[in-house]
Design a protein around this motif. Structure first.
Motif, PDB file in Angstrom:
ATOM      1  N   GLY A  36       0.768  -1.236   0.000  1.00 29.71           N
ATOM      2  CA  GLY A  36       0.000   0.000   0.000  1.00 29.71           C
ATOM      3  C   GLY A  36       0.794   1.278   0.000  1.00 29.71           C
ATOM      4  N   ALA A  37       2.139   1.210   0.032  1.00 25.93           N
ATOM      5  CA  ALA A  37       2.915   2.446   0.157  1.00 25.93           C
ATOM      6  C   ALA A  37       4.296   2.334  -0.481  1.00 25.93           C
ATOM      7  N   ILE A  38       4.867   3.494  -0.728  1.00 26.22           N
ATOM      8  CA  ILE A  38       6.250   3.616  -1.190  1.00 26.22           C
ATOM      9  C   ILE A  38       6.993   4.385  -0.109  1.00 26.22           C
ATOM     10  N   LEU A  39       8.126   3.879   0.330  1.00 24.26           N
ATOM     11  CA  LEU A  39       8.962   4.587   1.300  1.00 24.26           C
ATOM     12  C   LEU A  39      10.083   5.283   0.545  1.00 24.26           C
ATOM     13  N   ILE A  40      10.177   6.600   0.731  1.00 26.65           N
ATOM     14  CA  ILE A  40      11.250   7.349   0.096  1.00 26.65           C
ATOM     15  C   ILE A  40      12.089   8.022   1.174  1.00 26.65           C
TER      16      ILE A  40
END
Length: 72
Positions: free
Chosen positions: A34-38
Motif C-alpha cells: 500500500g505504500a512507497i517509502l522514500i
C-alpha cells in the motif's frame, strides 16, 4: 503499480500524486502493498501507492548531475 515501482528501488526519483498535485522527491527505499517509502536528507516518508500517478528517475544533465530546474 507496485511491480512497476519496484523497478525504481535505490534510484533518485520524482513521484507525482493525485492528492492535490503533490510532487515528492527522494530515493525509493521500499515498496509494499500500500505504500512507497522514500528517503531524502536522512528523513523517510511514506506515500500511499493508491494516489501515485507517475514515477520517474530524477533528470540529469549531460555531465550526469541533477538538473536544477525540472519542468513538467
Amino acid at each position: 503499480m507496485k511491480e512497476l515501482a519496484k523497478k525504481f528501488i535505490d534510484k533518485d526519483c520524482l513521484i507525482y500524486s493525485f492528492d492535490g498535485g503533490h510532487q515528492y522527491e527522494g530515493v525509493i527505499k521500499e515498496v509494499t502493498d500500500g505504500a512507497i517509502l522514500i528517503e531524502k536528507d536522512g528523513k523517510v516518508e511514506a506515500i500511499n501507492l493508491e494516489f501515485v500517478m507517475r514515477i520517474r528517475e530524477y533528470p540529469k544533465n549531460k555531465k550526469g548531475k541533477k538538473k536544477s530546474l525540472v519542468l513538467d
